[in-house]
Scaffold this motif. Structure first.
Motif, short mmCIF file in Angstrom:
data_model
loop_
_atom_site.label_atom_id
_atom_site.label_comp_id
_atom_site.label_asym_id
_atom_site.label_seq_id
_atom_site.Cartn_x
_atom_site.Cartn_y
_atom_site.Cartn_z
N ARG A 250 -32.62 -58.01 37.11
CA ARG A 250 -32.34 -59.44 37.69
C ARG A 250 -33.66 -60.26 37.97
O ARG A 250 -33.74 -61.43 37.86
N GLU A 251 -34.71 -59.24 38.20
CA GLU A 251 -36.06 -60.05 38.52
C GLU A 251 -37.08 -60.16 37.45
O GLU A 251 -37.48 -61.24 37.24
N ASN B 251 -34.59 -61.68 34.46
CA ASN B 251 -33.96 -62.85 34.97
C ASN B 251 -32.48 -63.09 34.37
O ASN B 251 -32.26 -64.07 33.99
#
Length: 379
Positions: free
Chosen positions: A108-109, A112
């Motif tokens: 997710r981070e 992305n």
């Protein structure tokens, strides 16, 4: 003491694979432990390690980690092991060397991206292992990994211990810096007077190759300080978008794409500065390798090897997110050969304190502490 070591690929290309190999070989040679390796693929060394092949079906992809964890657990259960030390996500273990951050956070981070079915399966296996009743200690490879783990899992600090990767002292011992410098520079059309900034990586986007090029462009054009400045790119990636960026920045003649090499040590010795401003790197073995070769390094707060550096001593640690001007300023400082040499000497001295033998010493202490815990439970 009978120990099960678990990793899908042992001794092959990769940070976790290399870590597990270097550590396990050294521990097995010490004679205190009977070590059994549970892996799908292995390149065995000379140490007395017993290899057990664990099936790992490739399809369906989302079942890959689940299958490996299940097959490994089934084989280990029959072995009567005192200690299970995994370098990968499985269901049950006593020790986990955590080479990455929680998988869902990574996707997710750092990437992305939304979680795929494969990612959800990976995260599920990870959670079962880390929250299982058998888990005694988690061994992150850097302070950065430790921080990220504690954002996701309520692991008490007393059950975590950072154990860094190491470097082999003999890695550069047989190489002559002058010979390597002449050979590599001649191969790529570089002169002795060129100040060579080295990039080593297999993911140009995550390692922020574009940011390095923007910083060099800023330094070359705005300050007229980079007359002899060149960027040598070693690794696998698509060069086309970066070649286009170099043309837009007007520095296309300053960038050399060397591709993948089996002699990366010679490239370290042929260069002057190492830069890796990654979006995220759980450790960054290339940083330690560059330091061992005597190069000052420029990294970001999101590179786990920051644990080994003091900003302004062995190199520089950029704030995150970094900007091209800040990077350009650090490289400009290192254009002075005396400053560069002093930082490089400090970097090498620091790297040589972090050998694989030291890593093995630290892990041996953890193993023996676990044996002590077993004796206490029996008492």
């Amino acid at each position: 003491m009978k120990v099960a070591v678990v990793i899908p690929k042992y001794g092959l290309v990769g940070g976790a694979e290399g870590f597990a190999y270097e550590l396990t070989e050294r521990l097995a040679m010490r004679g205190r432990f009977e070590i059994h390796l549970f892996a799908n693929q292995a390149r065995l060394g000379k140490a007395p390690v017993t290899f057990h092949r664990v099936p790992m079906p490739r399809f369906p992809r989302f079942m890959r980690q689940i299958s490996f964890a299940a097959f490994a657990q089934r084989q280990i259960r029959r072995g009567g092991f005192d200690l299970i030390h995994s370098h990968d996500r499985i269901f049950r273990m006593h020790l986990l060397t955590m080479h990455g951050i929680p998988h869902a956070r990574w996707i997710r981070e750092a990437r992305n991206k939304p979680l795929s079915l494969f990612d959800r399966a990976m995260a599920w296996v990870e959670r079962k292992g880390l929250t299982g009743t058998d888990m005694r200690m988690v061994l992150p490879v850097s302070g950065l990994v430790k921080e990220e783990l504690r954002k996701t899992y309520p692991i008490p600090a007393r059950r975590m211990r950072v154990i860094h990767p190491g470097i082999s002292e003999e890695r550069f011992a047989s190489l002559d810096r002058g010979i390597c410098r002449r050979r590599i520079r001649t191969r790529h059309g570089l002169s002795e007077s060129d100040v060579v900034v080295l990039f080593v990586g297999m993911n140009f986007e995550i390692k922020r190759l574009g940011l390095i090029m923007e910083g060099l462009g800023d330094l070359i054009h705005k300050e007229d300080r980079g007359v002899d400045l060149k960027l040598l790119v070693v690794g696998k990636g698509d060069p086309l978008p970066y070649q286009a960026l170099a043309r837009r920045l007007g520095i296309e003649e300053r960038i050399i794409f060397a591709g993948v090499t089996r002699e990366v040590e010679t490239y370290y010795l042929a260069s002057d500065i190492f830069v890796m401003p990654s979006v995220f790197d759980t450790f960054g073995m290339a940083v330690l390798e560059a330091m061992a070769a005597g190069l000052p390094v420029v990294i970001t707060q999101k590179v786990g090897a920051r644990d080994l550096l003091t900003d302004g001593v062995q190199g520089f640690i950029l704030d995150d997110p970094p900007n091209p001007m800040a990077l350009a300023a650090r490289i400009a400082f290192l254009l002075d050969p005396e400053r560069r040499a002093k930082m490089g000497e400090r970097a090498r001295a620091t790297a040589l304190q972090h050998t694989w033998d030291r890593t093995a010493d630290e892990m041996e202490a953890v193993y023996l502490m676990q044996r002590g815990l077993d004796f206490n439970r029996e008492d």
